[in-house]
Design a protein around this motif. Structure first.
Motif, PDB file in Angstrom:
ATOM      1  N   SER A  39       0.859  -1.179   0.000  1.00 16.57           N
ATOM      2  CA  SER A  39       0.000   0.000   0.000  1.00 16.57           C
ATOM      3  C   SER A  39       0.898   1.233   0.000  1.00 16.57           C
ATOM      4  O   SER A  39       2.118   1.131   0.027  1.00 16.57           O
ATOM      5  N   SER A  41       0.946   5.892  -0.718  1.00 18.19           N
ATOM      6  CA  SER A  41       0.433   7.012  -1.514  1.00 18.19           C
ATOM      7  C   SER A  41       0.646   6.850  -3.014  1.00 18.19           C
ATOM      8  O   SER A  41      -0.203   7.311  -3.789  1.00 18.19           O
ATOM      9  N   PRO A  42       1.726   6.206  -3.503  1.00 17.42           N
ATOM     10  CA  PRO A  42       1.853   6.049  -4.953  1.00 17.42           C
ATOM     11  C   PRO A  42       0.716   5.231  -5.570  1.00 17.42           C
ATOM     12  O   PRO A  42       0.492   5.291  -6.776  1.00 17.42           O
ATOM     13  N   LEU A  43      -0.028   4.499  -4.737  1.00 22.27           N
ATOM     14  CA  LEU A  43      -1.157   3.701  -5.236  1.00 22.27           C
ATOM     15  C   LEU A  43      -2.484   4.425  -5.072  1.00 22.27           C
ATOM     16  O   LEU A  43      -3.542   3.840  -5.279  1.00 22.27           O
ATOM     17  N   GLY A  44      -2.434   5.703  -4.684  1.00 19.92           N
ATOM     18  CA  GLY A  44      -3.646   6.501  -4.600  1.00 19.92           C
ATOM     19  C   GLY A  44      -4.663   5.993  -3.596  1.00 19.92           C
ATOM     20  O   GLY A  44      -5.868   6.063  -3.833  1.00 19.92           O
ATOM     21  N   GLY A  45      -4.202   5.486  -2.477  1.00 21.22           N
ATOM     22  CA  GLY A  45      -5.111   5.008  -1.443  1.00 21.22           C
ATOM     23  C   GLY A  45      -5.574   3.572  -1.635  1.00 21.22           C
ATOM     24  O   GLY A  45      -6.300   3.044  -0.803  1.00 21.22           O
ATOM     25  N   GLU A  46      -5.183   2.955  -2.725  1.00 21.13           N
ATOM     26  CA  GLU A  46      -5.551   1.556  -2.956  1.00 21.13           C
ATOM     27  C   GLU A  46      -4.401   0.671  -2.504  1.00 21.13           C
ATOM     28  O   GLU A  46      -3.363   1.152  -2.077  1.00 21.13           O
ATOM     29  N   ARG A  69       1.397   0.227 -12.200  1.00 18.18           N
ATOM     30  CA  ARG A  69       0.726   1.318 -11.492  1.00 18.18           C
ATOM     31  C   ARG A  69       1.659   2.383 -10.941  1.00 18.18           C
ATOM     32  O   ARG A  69       1.205   3.487 -10.622  1.00 18.18           O
TER      33      ARG A  69
END
Length: 75
Positions: A39, A41-46, A69
């Motif tokens: 997990s 921030s680079p995954l945008g909350g996902e 991603r």
């Protein structure tokens, strides 16, 4: 380089990209004993998660998804 050194290097590289990674083995499960979870921030909350019995296959699958991603990951 042994698998333990490779895994440690991989986790360091993920951390350097602002990701949080966990590799877990659950001896209480009969199937799907390994979990790989990433997990950050680079995954945008996902998050990216895999559960299964073949850790090498799981790491490969998670890394493939992360490379799609997160631009520049593991370059």
């Amino acid at each position: 380089m042994g698998w333990d050194e490779c895994l440690a290097e991989l986790l360091i590289q993920l951390g350097d990209h602002g990701l949080v990674a966990m590799v877990k083995m659950d001896g209480e499960r009969e199937r799907g004993r390994w979990t790989v979870l990433v997990s950050g921030s680079p995954l945008g909350g996902e998050l990216v998660r895999w559960d299964g019995d073949d850790l090498n296959a799981g790491l490969s699958r998670v890394l493939a998804e992360l490379q799609e991603r997160v631009p520049g990951l593991l370059d």
